[in-house]
Design a protein around this motif. Structure first.
Motif, PDB file in Angstrom:
ATOM      1  N   TYR A  13       0.745  -0.895   0.013  1.00  0.00           N
ATOM      2  CA  TYR A  13      -0.389  -0.112   0.229  1.00  0.00           C
ATOM      3  C   TYR A  13       1.130   1.167   0.058  1.00  0.00           C
ATOM      4  O   TYR A  13       1.288   1.088   0.990  1.00  0.00           O
ATOM      5  CB  TYR A  13      -1.055   0.148   1.300  1.00  0.00           C
ATOM      6  CG  TYR A  13      -1.993  -1.119   0.987  1.00  0.00           C
ATOM      7  CD1 TYR A  13      -3.469  -1.233   0.279  1.00  0.00           C
ATOM      8  CD2 TYR A  13      -1.304  -2.385   1.321  1.00  0.00           C
ATOM      9  CE1 TYR A  13      -4.158  -2.018   0.219  1.00  0.00           C
ATOM     10  CE2 TYR A  13      -2.451  -3.398   1.749  1.00  0.00           C
ATOM     11  CZ  TYR A  13      -3.852  -3.427   0.743  1.00  0.00           C
ATOM     12  OH  TYR A  13      -4.719  -4.163   0.666  1.00  0.00           O
ATOM     13  N   GLU A  58     -12.261  -1.909  -1.821  1.00  0.00           N
ATOM     14  CA  GLU A  58     -11.557  -2.496  -1.945  1.00  0.00           C
ATOM     15  C   GLU A  58     -11.785  -2.397  -3.393  1.00  0.00           C
ATOM     16  O   GLU A  58     -12.719  -2.657  -4.502  1.00  0.00           O
ATOM     17  CB  GLU A  58     -10.948  -3.520  -1.871  1.00  0.00           C
ATOM     18  CG  GLU A  58     -10.929  -3.976  -0.283  1.00  0.00           C
ATOM     19  CD  GLU A  58      -9.758  -5.481  -0.409  1.00  0.00           C
ATOM     20  OE1 GLU A  58      -9.527  -6.280  -0.421  1.00  0.00           O
ATOM     21  OE2 GLU A  58     -10.019  -5.704   1.148  1.00  0.00           O
ATOM     22  N   LYS A  96      -3.672   0.191  -3.028  1.00  0.00           N
ATOM     23  CA  LYS A  96      -3.124  -1.239  -3.023  1.00  0.00           C
ATOM     24  C   LYS A  96      -2.463  -1.269  -4.493  1.00  0.00           C
ATOM     25  O   LYS A  96      -3.083  -0.804  -5.756  1.00  0.00           O
ATOM     26  CB  LYS A  96      -4.632  -1.647  -3.885  1.00  0.00           C
ATOM     27  CG  LYS A  96      -4.334  -3.383  -3.168  1.00  0.00           C
ATOM     28  CD  LYS A  96      -5.743  -3.943  -2.975  1.00  0.00           C
ATOM     29  CE  LYS A  96      -5.899  -5.466  -2.575  1.00  0.00           C
ATOM     30  NZ  LYS A  96      -7.197  -6.092  -2.824  1.00  0.00           N
TER      31      LYS A  96
END
Length: 120
Positions: A13, A58, A96
């Motif tokens: 990350y 996500e 991410k």
């Protein structure tokens, strides 16, 4: 999953402002809106992603190249334009990523001679 990072299981990350994106994107804003909604915990399908393939909160990882030269480490992304726009619209989120090591010479495939200006 991409061809380059399909076998990489490790997820990192990174702060958005540490990732250089030297190629201007061509964007589909409805796709970005869908991704922002997903990051905010309200999954929304798009023209390229079905609702059942979405994990709330996500987005899939972005492939990021990391190159070190003379003690300077830089992160570059050449894809994931819509995901980056979604992260820009969702402050405080870390991107991410699947980080792939490369050399300055390998970056020349993407950037040509302009790669030198990043490592000055």
């Amino acid at each position: 999953m991409s061809l380059q990072s399909g076998m990489i299981g490790k997820i990192d990350y990174l702060p958005l402002d540490q990732i250089l994106r030297p190629i201007p994107p061509v964007l589909d804003y409805s796709k970005i809106d869908s991704m922002v909604s997903t990051l905010n915990g309200v999954p929304m399908a798009s023209s390229t992603c079905k609702i059942e393939d979405i994990t709330s909160g996500e987005l899939p990882p972005v492939d990021v190249l990391v190159a070190s030269h003379k003690g300077k480490k830089l992160y570059f992304a050449f894809g994931g334009c819509h995901r980056f726009q979604a992260y820009e619209r969702t402050p405080g989120k870390l991107v991410k990523c699947k980080v792939l090591p490369c050399t300055k010479d390998q970056l020349k495939l993407y950037l040509g001679a302009s790669v030198d200006r990043y490592f000055e």
